[in-house]
Design an enzyme around this catalytic site. Sequence first.
Site, mmCIF file in Angstrom:
data_model
loop_
_atom_site.group_PDB
_atom_site.id
_atom_site.type_symbol
_atom_site.label_atom_id
_atom_site.label_comp_id
_atom_site.label_asym_id
_atom_site.label_seq_id
_atom_site.Cartn_x
_atom_site.Cartn_y
_atom_site.Cartn_z
ATOM 1 N N PHE A 191 -5.504 5.690 -0.380
ATOM 2 C CA PHE A 191 -4.624 4.522 -0.381
ATOM 3 C C PHE A 191 -4.672 3.838 -1.736
ATOM 4 C CE2 PHE A 191 -5.355 4.802 4.205
ATOM 5 C CZ PHE A 191 -4.097 4.523 4.715
ATOM 6 N N ILE A 196 -8.052 0.502 10.326
ATOM 7 C CA ILE A 196 -9.148 1.467 10.305
ATOM 8 C C ILE A 196 -10.340 0.905 9.530
ATOM 9 C CG2 ILE A 196 -7.719 3.518 10.639
ATOM 10 C CD1 ILE A 196 -7.708 3.905 7.615
ATOM 11 N N TYR A 224 -9.336 8.290 10.907
ATOM 12 C CA TYR A 224 -8.938 8.713 12.251
ATOM 13 C C TYR A 224 -9.752 9.882 12.773
ATOM 14 C CZ TYR A 224 -5.185 5.413 11.816
ATOM 15 O OH TYR A 224 -4.485 4.242 11.670
ATOM 16 N N TYR A 263 0.828 -1.198 0.000
ATOM 17 C CA TYR A 263 0.000 0.000 0.000
ATOM 18 C C TYR A 263 0.870 1.257 0.000
ATOM 19 C CZ TYR A 263 1.238 0.551 4.916
ATOM 20 O OH TYR A 263 1.942 0.716 6.076
ATOM 21 N N PHE A 318 2.275 9.705 3.538
ATOM 22 C CA PHE A 318 2.585 9.505 4.948
ATOM 23 C C PHE A 318 3.153 8.122 5.238
ATOM 24 C CE2 PHE A 318 -2.090 9.175 4.420
ATOM 25 C CZ PHE A 318 -2.278 7.825 4.695
ATOM 26 N N ASP A 319 2.967 7.170 4.326
ATOM 27 C CA ASP A 319 3.592 5.864 4.526
ATOM 28 C C ASP A 319 3.424 5.018 3.279
ATOM 29 O OD1 ASP A 319 5.021 4.052 6.269
ATOM 30 O OD2 ASP A 319 3.217 2.842 6.309
#
Length: 221
Positions: free
Chosen positions: A129, A86, A112, A56, A66-67
């Site tokens: 994503f 999540i 979140y 991902y 962010f990642d």
Amino acid sequence: MSKFTFTFVALALAANLVACDDKNKNGSEKLKIDVISVPEGCDVKSKSGDMLTMHYTGTLTDGTKFDSSLDREQPFSFQLGVGQVIKGWDQGLLDMCVGEKRKLTIPPSLGYGDRGAGNVIPGGATLMFEVELINIGDSPPTTNVFKEIDFDKDNQLSREEVSEYLKKQMVAAEGETPSEEMKNMLADHDKLVEEIFQHEDKDKNGFISHDEFSGPKHDEL
């Protein structure tokens, strides 16, 4: 383990417990699933309870990454549908084929919420994503998080027990030298615990009972 992978797993519990409050504020927001590609000859599709292995990349709507598991060259494995990630993932990764690629647009109410996640995910953020399903495996026994938190085995969770559980998860993920991001999460720790109790402690007696707890648990105590 990356900081966000830790957030995905250890803080997913907290995110899922308080997400209902954000749903009430943002009821019109919906998960968007775009199928990028599907392999030929898909005989098995993902379902709740399966162990999935994914690649991902996560970004904010302004394009900030962010990642990414691709950057680490290490896919991410988890159990679908039991609150380990999540809600946008638990819902958006159903009925996938191995090799299938999707783009998920996840509203705050399924991510979140208004709280965000440390300095990584700002409050109220919509998450993007791009995901690829690498493998579908057999599911292990569902983790009974209630029992893990209930240290004194009195079948109810105190603020101290919830606090210690989250702290241990944070420290275990970061090791002996916590990052600035993790230090910020720890600094907001008391606020996070209070948010959990505001949502979970339905009768406001200062404890979360087994019936009140909405995280992963078994029917038996």
